[in-house]
Motif scaffolding. Structure first.
Motif, PDB file in Angstrom:
ATOM      1  N   LYS A  26       2.738 -10.282   2.161  1.00  0.00           N
ATOM      2  CA  LYS A  26       2.105  -9.003   2.428  1.00  0.00           C
ATOM      3  C   LYS A  26       1.663  -9.047   3.886  1.00  0.00           C
ATOM      4  O   LYS A  26       0.775  -9.809   4.261  1.00  0.00           O
ATOM      5  CB  LYS A  26       0.910  -8.779   1.520  1.00  0.00           C
ATOM      6  N   GLU A  54      -7.826 -10.899   1.574  1.00  0.00           N
ATOM      7  CA  GLU A  54      -6.430 -10.729   1.161  1.00  0.00           C
ATOM      8  C   GLU A  54      -5.871  -9.366   1.546  1.00  0.00           C
ATOM      9  O   GLU A  54      -4.695  -9.107   1.383  1.00  0.00           O
ATOM     10  CB  GLU A  54      -6.298 -10.954  -0.343  1.00  0.00           C
ATOM     11  N   PHE A  55      -6.737  -8.499   2.030  1.00  0.00           N
ATOM     12  CA  PHE A  55      -6.223  -7.220   2.507  1.00  0.00           C
ATOM     13  C   PHE A  55      -5.472  -7.414   3.824  1.00  0.00           C
ATOM     14  O   PHE A  55      -4.765  -6.542   4.269  1.00  0.00           O
ATOM     15  CB  PHE A  55      -7.376  -6.220   2.725  1.00  0.00           C
ATOM     16  N   PHE A  63       0.825  -1.199   0.000  1.00  0.00           N
ATOM     17  CA  PHE A  63       0.000   0.000   0.000  1.00  0.00           C
ATOM     18  C   PHE A  63       0.870   1.265   0.000  1.00  0.00           C
ATOM     19  O   PHE A  63       0.635   2.220   0.711  1.00  0.00           O
ATOM     20  CB  PHE A  63      -0.935  -0.002   1.219  1.00  0.00           C
ATOM     21  N   ILE A  95       2.390 -12.573  -1.932  1.00  0.00           N
ATOM     22  CA  ILE A  95       2.222 -11.440  -2.836  1.00  0.00           C
ATOM     23  C   ILE A  95       1.633 -11.857  -4.175  1.00  0.00           C
ATOM     24  O   ILE A  95       2.155 -11.545  -5.232  1.00  0.00           O
ATOM     25  CB  ILE A  95       3.534 -10.680  -3.024  1.00  0.00           C
ATOM     26  N   PHE A 143      -4.813  -8.922  -3.003  1.00  0.00           N
ATOM     27  CA  PHE A 143      -3.479  -8.368  -2.784  1.00  0.00           C
ATOM     28  C   PHE A 143      -3.190  -7.310  -3.838  1.00  0.00           C
ATOM     29  O   PHE A 143      -2.752  -6.201  -3.529  1.00  0.00           O
ATOM     30  CB  PHE A 143      -2.424  -9.469  -2.857  1.00  0.00           C
ATOM     31  N   THR A 150      -1.132 -11.757   3.173  1.00  0.00           N
ATOM     32  CA  THR A 150      -1.221 -12.733   2.094  1.00  0.00           C
ATOM     33  C   THR A 150       0.140 -12.856   1.439  1.00  0.00           C
ATOM     34  O   THR A 150       0.980 -11.970   1.573  1.00  0.00           O
ATOM     35  CB  THR A 150      -2.255 -12.279   1.032  1.00  0.00           C
ATOM     36  N   ILE A 165      -5.172  -5.614  -5.741  1.00  0.00           N
ATOM     37  CA  ILE A 165      -6.012  -4.418  -5.658  1.00  0.00           C
ATOM     38  C   ILE A 165      -5.480  -3.478  -4.579  1.00  0.00           C
ATOM     39  O   ILE A 165      -5.253  -2.299  -4.824  1.00  0.00           O
ATOM     40  CB  ILE A 165      -7.481  -4.807  -5.370  1.00  0.00           C
ATOM     41  N   SER A 166      -5.252  -4.022  -3.377  1.00  0.00           N
ATOM     42  CA  SER A 166      -4.847  -3.114  -2.300  1.00  0.00           C
ATOM     43  C   SER A 166      -3.464  -2.535  -2.576  1.00  0.00           C
ATOM     44  O   SER A 166      -3.206  -1.372  -2.299  1.00  0.00           O
ATOM     45  CB  SER A 166      -4.879  -3.845  -0.965  1.00  0.00           C
ATOM     46  N   THR A 167      -2.595  -3.347  -3.157  1.00  0.00           N
ATOM     47  CA  THR A 167      -1.248  -2.859  -3.411  1.00  0.00           C
ATOM     48  C   THR A 167      -1.231  -1.791  -4.492  1.00  0.00           C
ATOM     49  O   THR A 167      -0.602  -0.747  -4.340  1.00  0.00           O
ATOM     50  CB  THR A 167      -0.349  -4.024  -3.854  1.00  0.00           C
ATOM     51  N   ILE A 173     -11.470 -11.740  -1.646  1.00  0.00           N
ATOM     52  CA  ILE A 173     -10.684 -10.569  -2.037  1.00  0.00           C
ATOM     53  C   ILE A 173     -10.412  -9.681  -0.825  1.00  0.00           C
ATOM     54  O   ILE A 173      -9.283  -9.248  -0.586  1.00  0.00           O
ATOM     55  CB  ILE A 173     -11.412  -9.793  -3.159  1.00  0.00           C
TER      56      ILE A 173
END
Ligand SMILES: Nc1ncnc2c1ncn2[C@@H]1O[C@H](COP(=O)(O)OP(=O)(O)OP(=O)(O)O)[C@@H](O)[C@H]1O
Ligand SMILES: Nc1ncnc2c1ncn2[C@@H]1O[C@H](COP(=O)(O)OP(=O)(O)OP(=O)(O)O)[C@@H](O)[C@H]1O
Ligand SMILES: Cc1ncc(C[n+]2csc(CCO)c2C)c(N)n1
Ligand SMILES: [Mg+2]
Ligand SMILES: [Mg+2]
Lengths: 298, 307, 281, 272, 272
Positions: B141, C221-222, B113, C227, C232, C225, C234-236, C218
């Motif tokens: 992550k 995975e925030f 992020f 990579i 993952f 997770t 989407i948030s990244t 989905i």
């Protein structure tokens, strides 16, 4: 009393499993603690006690969770940020508003879909697609654009605007189960019941109110139960991007940033209790409606 | 009265104490400003908020700010209250990590992020693949907490000196059990919390003027926080409506953050800027495309010159 | 406003289209697809025009053309993410969650004791907040897809439970009486009467869950997770301001979810063909 | 209480025996006495018709025998057991007043339903389905779904379903109500043949006086509000009954007695 | 094609006129020809009975008149209009073969349904509900729900529902099938009175030959596979019909002709 009995038995069973699992899941950390403290031959009872009372356990035990629940409800004024009642209320208001909006939207869409073939064909696939869009990805959009529109263009003060933003996400999640269920429900009248309306040349709205709507009731209530639960999930998820200000979601998240496991679990339980109360409330309405519709006792 | 909306990168915590203190102590008011502080969260990208008109000024890390600039959000650094960086990679000795040479084959927890650029720059510098395998590292992550280390799901995790590192210690793991890598010491340190605005607004002298007042009051807030750590921690706590934090945590955080803001007048040190840009450019890869070319006009002294 | 206008326009277009084409083509499957596609294309065109003409910053909403370019450029990444999130977490979690909800509903139905003991607890898990549960699941099941599948299990459990319970009560009194006259056992009544009658309700849950499962995996995975994975990514990529990649993932999710849903609808048509809602349509 | 001397059964063996039977439904606006003080014995091998005005409790009585309703007073035994045990023994086949076919099963599958439940083998099922479908003249409609059948065809399918397995007691609630005279005559005589051949006991609700007289060894006349038995008429017609027996004076005498009993139970004789 | 000289209507005005009417259902296992080559004219004020073996297309024909099925060939006009327009004019009342009561409405509310839809005022509704419930002898059951009624009572409720509003054309599909002889006689004569008083046109499906002859000015005999009209019998009985007309030779002669027509349509006369 006869109804409470089974609940108590099941609860006891769950608590027993819970405490047993807590020993297992919290054991590795406890062993590390002993190792660091050079403690050997800790008696088993002591070990069990310790695993049940860690400060940041993998699985907190019931007395820890309910202790925290008690501390943060009964012992704190309900208007303070430390109070779970305060957070539950914030979440509940967004849930309620979102649920009302979502249910109306869901029913409205179902009505359009059932009455209009073009709607059915054009709308349904997109309604489905809309639900596959992860809200957490959309939420910032709603917050950034929606919140600005509410506070800016529409001049709504921040608090109601924040409530609206959350309620929108909540409605977004809850309208779908309601729409799907109601499409099915509104199409569930038997052919002969529809034929009867046909012979009266009843207008679509008459057919709707006098036939489709009452016939859809079982589907409506099953959907509403799922919908109200989804609303709560939505409100909680919606609390993350609105700036994690207050509410059970914010509390959960903030708890997780400081690894306040017990606090997380207490917030989780608060959310679950809220969900259960909401679902039960829908169930009560269902029973009342069934009775007024002369349902045959099973 | 002028109003300013500040979008934070993260939830209310002592990391942002300067702003909360400035507000609580009336420093903004003295400058004739009404400031609204919007807390952030795990999926709030302040860059997106400011692009959408939801804020006048944001805090973010420089790497993320520059990345956003290259992607069409013309952010400009107007002030840099954090002189030093606080990002660490914290490893368990028990997992077999003593030096950077021990990384291959290990699982490393990384915050994404927009927080992942320093890590990728470092791995590029070390020449390790981030795709796993025997000579690469396995990247996780990591959620924004220290669970993976405590649960031993990762050999190393990302921590901030002022927050997660303290949590690791508080959990009962001693510093002797840990290997700590400071990104600054590894030569891949990057500027952290800075204040950013949209370039087009800077054309307006009134806006620059307003920002100058804002930065002046904010720096006064930071100064006050350094002098009165305990009171500052309490102010932060009072502003947290989640009620999830403890004074103890915030006081620890305040003390550590004060070490990072120490020595900043508010003005950006161009050498620090250059070091961040160079480090980013040293690690350009398709996996980690923070920036691909040196940015132009990504900072200004116009605001801090008026302090 | 623009969105509503766009939608109205698209709808009018489709309305005209289905009115003019429908009588001639009848049940033509091609037409069934054509209309939503026409609708979608209209939306996309309006979207493109609005974002380009209105100068909407691309970090807020990129135009569809840019998203498409990103999709074609990132096929391997999208594929890997799809495999991780959809093929593993979603499908497995969905099967387990629906299965569990179904089995618990039957258990509840079987024993009045469990009915009063378990159903309230079922309500209790109804809205276990995913944000709270996801980190716990990561703690219990690790970073990889099993923890995501666990979240999906929890999310899909309740809709299935509620709908199956409602469905098991859907058979009519006389239909049940018939079974009584045969002194049919519990399982016989279940298999031959109550489950078929519950079909429409169960499929309701399967449909709702098909989208819930995707959302659940989905979002989960925030919270930690490896990579890879749609959540993952989407948030990244939001954090990296690569909003076009975010929308590329959203597009994949939408297509995968719609296909998943569509498959279930097809099965539903086959299995509950007798229900007025299917028979009439 | 009526103890009948059986005209045709080999032994006097009570299949249904009701003593002071009463059944009251509680409803939202007061109680409905559906059966009161019913005393009746039905012996093995009898063919008993129930006749009476609409709402007099015929269906309720059959449902009570079938253990689908619980009496609120008095006692009822089936084959000397409780109705529940009799039901669990699968002692009877029931043709409901409404067809009650399952919409997700084809006609042949609907008829197969009791056979599946009772564990008949596949070949036996096929054979029985064919035989009973032939009997009710539905051959050719095996693969149709219930909603694709006319009202009378649905009724015949439900008759076939009840005849497909061998219950010693048949409870039939207006089975031929939706059938034309010709089919009805045909099924009447088929039913009589079946009864004669298998020594079944049959309880048969009908609104047709000739049908009742033609078929029965005993005719039970009921009257409503509260539902009660007002007359039990033993028929002395021979067991062998050609269709034209319906023109004989004996037949007409019985029919007249039934008609009188029926009329007495009605509230608006004057208007007729 | 049969053009009848009306026996009782004032003018020769075709209410129903079918020419070469055909209707084929498509099903999973092949087509079913429910109606083929039906030619029939029904004039204003006629009372037409339809009789025929189960599955011969009686219901289908009524449903086609009511615009509930679409003919696949031929033409059909109602009052000179398309069936659709006639339906939109609310030209008819329909009594279905099954009661089709809405389970969530009490009996009186079920009867009120068409009145609500057609916009009758509250007092008019109350008055009509009372009148028709009296007519079918259901007074006292106003507040009951359908499942609390016996089969015959449900059927009567559905008759009351169709009579509650004033349609000039009545389509009745075996309305009295589940009623005993006494009630049936009563309702037969009430129906005749109503018909006589209001000059309605009535299409009436029945399986009872005496009923058909007693009521009708014209009897349509149908036969199945494919469904077609095999005989149209004009009745010359007087419009005023006491119940004992059923013993007269004229009556019996017509009944015999109907029976012959009916039997001819059956496939298993030999077994009868
Ligand atoms: N929806 C349908 N789909 C397919 N076939 C149908 C459908 N409705 C009726 N049929 C067929 O059409 C034929 C005529 O049916 P219809 O209901 O008109 O008979 P009917 O004369 O009313 O018989 P009954 O006296 O038994 O009610 C029957 O063979 C029936 O199987
Ligand atoms: N479930 C119920 N709840 C309340 N009342 C009921 C119920 N079932 C039947 N009744 C009432 O019991 C009485 C007898 O009904 P039953 O069905 O036995 O009549 P029946 O003799 O079969 O009539 P029909 O010839 O019309 O079928 C009726 O007055 C009816 O209203
Ligand atoms: C300006 C700014 N940029 C990035 C982060 C990210 N970050 C730093 S520490 C942490 C974990 C919680 O303390 C996270 C997410 C931040 N907070 N502030
Ligand atoms: Mg009955
Ligand atoms: Mg019919």
């Amino acid at each position: 009393m006869t109804r409470a009995g089974p609940i108590i038995v099941v609860l006891l069973a769950i608590v027993a499993i819970w405490y047993a699992a807590a020993i297992g899941l919290n054991a590795p950390w406890q062993n590390d603690v002993y190792r660091r403290g050079d403690m050997v031959d800790v008696p088993f009872t002591q070990f069990v006690q310790d695993t049940w009372n860690q400060e940041k356990p993998v699985l907190p035990t019931a007395h820890q969770v309910f202790g925290e629940l008690w501390n943060s409800t009964a012992l704190v004024a309900p208007n303070k940020p430390r109070s779970l009642i305060f957070h539950a209320w914030v979440t509940f208001s967004a849930t309620a508003l979102g649920f009302v909006m979502g249910s109306l939207l869901g029913v409205g869409l179902a009505v359009l879909i059932v009455h209009n073939e073009a709607m059915n064909r054009s709308l349904m696939p997109w309604i489905v697609a809309s639900q596959t869009i992860p809200i957490l990805a959309l939420a910032p959009l709603i917050v950034v654009i929606g919140f600005n529109i509410f506070t800016g263009t529409m001049g709504i003060p921040t608090d109601p605007a924040r409530l609206m933003s959350k309620a929108i996400i909540s409605a977004y999640l809850s309208f779908f189960p309601v729409a799907v269920g109601m499409v099915k429900g509104l199409r569930s009248p038997e052919a002969i019941q529809l034929d009867l309306m046909h012979t009266y040349n009843a207008s679509p709205s008459q057919t709707f109110w006098k036939l489709r709507w009452p016939a859809a009731m079982p589907f409506l209530f099953a959907s509403l139960k799922v919908g109200v639960a989804a609303s709560l999930v939505g409100a909680i998820v919606g609390e993350l991007p609105t700036g994690a200000v207050a509410g059970l979601g914010a509390r959960l998240l903030a708890g997780s940033y400081y690894s306040q496991t017990v606090q997380i679990w207490a917030a989780l339980f608060a959310a679950s209790i809220l969900a259960a109360l909401l679902v039960i409330a829908v169930g009560v309405v269902e029973r009342l409606v069934n009775r007024s519709m002369g349902a045959r006792p099973a | 009265q002028d109003t300013v909306t500040l979008q934070l990168k993260w939830v209310t915590q002592a990391q942002f104490a300067g702003y909360y203190v400035a507000q609580a102590k009336g420093f903004y008011e003295e400058e004739g400003l009404t400031v609204e502080i919007k807390p952030g969260g795990p999926d709030i990208a302040p860059e997106q908020v400011i692009a959408g008109g939801g804020a006048d000024v944001i805090t973010t890390w420089m790497a993320a700010g520059l990345a956003a600039r290259e992607r069409g959000v013309p952010l400009v650094n107007i002030a840099q209250p954090f002189k030093n960086s606080g990002l660490l990679l914290t490893c368990l000795k028990e997992a077999g990590v003593e030096t950077t040479a021990d990384f291959p084959g290990k699982t490393l927890g990384v915050w994404f992020f927009g927080n992942e650029y320093p890590f990728y720059a470092w791995m590029a510098k070390l020449g390790y693949s981030t795709e796993g395998g025997a000579d690469g590292v396995e990247v996780l992550k990591q959620a924004f907490n220290v669970d993976p280390l405590i649960q031993k799901q990762a050999a190393c995790i990302s921590t901030m000196t002022y927050n997660e590192y303290g949590q690791v210690l508080k959990a009962g793991i001693t510093p002797e059990e840990l290997t700590v890598f400071n990104y600054r010491d590894e030569g891949v340190g990057m500027l952290e919390d800075g204040l950013y605005v949209l370039e087009e607004n800077l054309a307006d002298p009134a806006f620059v003027e307003k920002m100058t007042k804002f930065v002046r009051a904010s720096m006064k807030g930071w100064e006050y926080a350094r002098a009165n750590a305990e009171e500052a921690a309490q102010i932060v706590l009072d502003n947290d409506s989640t009620g999830a934090m403890t004074l103890e945590d915030q006081l620890y955080q305040m003390t550590e953050v004060n070490k990072l803001t120490e020595g900043s007048t508010g003005a950006l040190d161009e050498a620090d800027y250059q070091q961040t840009v160079d480090t980013l450019l040293s690690a350009v890869s398709p996996d980690n495309p923070a920036i691909t070319k040196a940015p132009e006009g990504a900072f200004t002294h116009a605001v801090t010159d008026g302090l | 406003m623009a969105l509503i206008a766009a939608w109205l326009f698209a709808w009018l277009f489709v309305e005209r289209l289905s009115k003019t084409l429908a009588p001639g083509l009848g049940d033509n499957a091609g037409l069934g697809l054509l209309i939503p596609i026409a609708f979608g294309v209209t939306i996309l065109v309006v979207w493109e025009v609005v974002t380009r003409a209105g100068n909407v910053p691309q970090v807020i909403l990129p135009p569809p053309s840019m998203i498409w370019a990103r999709i074609t450029a990132s096929v391997p990444t999208l594929l890997a993410d799809f495999q991780q999130t959809f093929l593993k977490a979603v499908l497995i979690g969905y099967a387990l969650g629906c299965g569990l909800g179904f089995v618990v509903a039957i258990l509840i139905d079987r024993s009045p004791f469990l009915k009063s003991g378990l159903l309230p607890l079922g309500n209790f898990v109804s809205a276990l907040p995913i944000v709270g549960v996801a980190p716990i699941m990561v703690m219990w099941f690790g970073f990889d897809w099993p923890s995501k599948a666990a979240v999906v299990v929890i999310m899909t459990f309740f809709p299935m439970l509620v709908n199956t319970v409602a469905g098991l009560n859907a058979s009519s009194a006389i239909e049940r009486d018939l079974m009584r006259t045969y002194a049919a056992g519990y399982w016989q009544t279940l298999m031959k009467l109550r489950l078929p009658a519950a079909g429409p309700f169960i499929f309701n849950a399967l449909k709702i869950n098909s989208t819930l499962a995707l959302i659940g995996a989905i979002v989960a995975e925030f919270f930690g997770t490896p990579i890879v994975g749609m959540g993952f990514r989407i948030s990244t990529e939001v954090g990296r301001m690569n909003v076009d990649m975010v929308w590329a993932e959203i597009a994949v999710a939408a297509v995968a979810g719609s296909v998943f849903y569509g498959v279930i609808v097809l099965i539903e048509r086959g299995v509950t063909f007798w229900h007025p809602s299917v028979r009439g349509a | 209480m009526t103890t009948s001397s059986p005209t045709s059964a080999d032994r006097t063996e009570a299949v249904v025996s009701a003593t002071d039977l009463g059944l009251t439904f509680k409803t939202n606006d007061g109680d409905v006495v559906a059966l009161s003080n019913v005393n009746l014995t039905i012996n093995k091998g009898e063919f008993v018709s129930f006749i009476g005005p609409s709402g007099c409790g015929k269906t309720t009585f059959l449902r009570t025998i079938a253990d689908l309703e619980q009496p609120t007073s008095g006692t009822l035994t089936i084959n000397g057991q409780t109705p529940e045990n009799a039901r669990k023994d699968r002692s009877y086949g029931y043709v409901f007043q409404a067809p009650a076919l399952y919409p997700w099963r084809t006609i042949e599958k609907n008829i197969a339903l009791p056979l599946e439940i009772m564990g008949y083998g596949a070949s036996q099922q096929a054979e029985r389905i064919k035989r009973t479908m032939d009997l009710v003249n539905l051959s050719g409609f095996e693969k149709k779904y219930p909603w694709q059948l006319s009202g009378g065809m649905q009724q015949r399918a439900s008759i076939a379903r009840a005849l497909a397995f061998d219950a010693d007691l048949l409870l039939m609630d207006e089975p031929f109500g939706a059938l034309d005279e010709i089919v009805r005559d045909h099924l009447n005589s088929e039913l009589l043949k079946l009864w004669d051949r298998t020594q079944k006991t049959i309880c048969f609700v009908t609104h047709s006086i000739p049908e009742a007289v033609y078929l029965s060894t005993k005719i039970v006349v009921m009257s409503p509000r509260p539902g009660r038995v007002t007359d039990v008429i033993e028929s002395n017609l021979p067991r062998e009954r050609p269709l034209d027996i319906r023109e004989t004076p004996e037949f007409l005498a019985i029919a007249a007695r039934v008609r009188d009993g029926l009329r007495a139970g009605h509230s608006y004789e004057e208007t007729v």
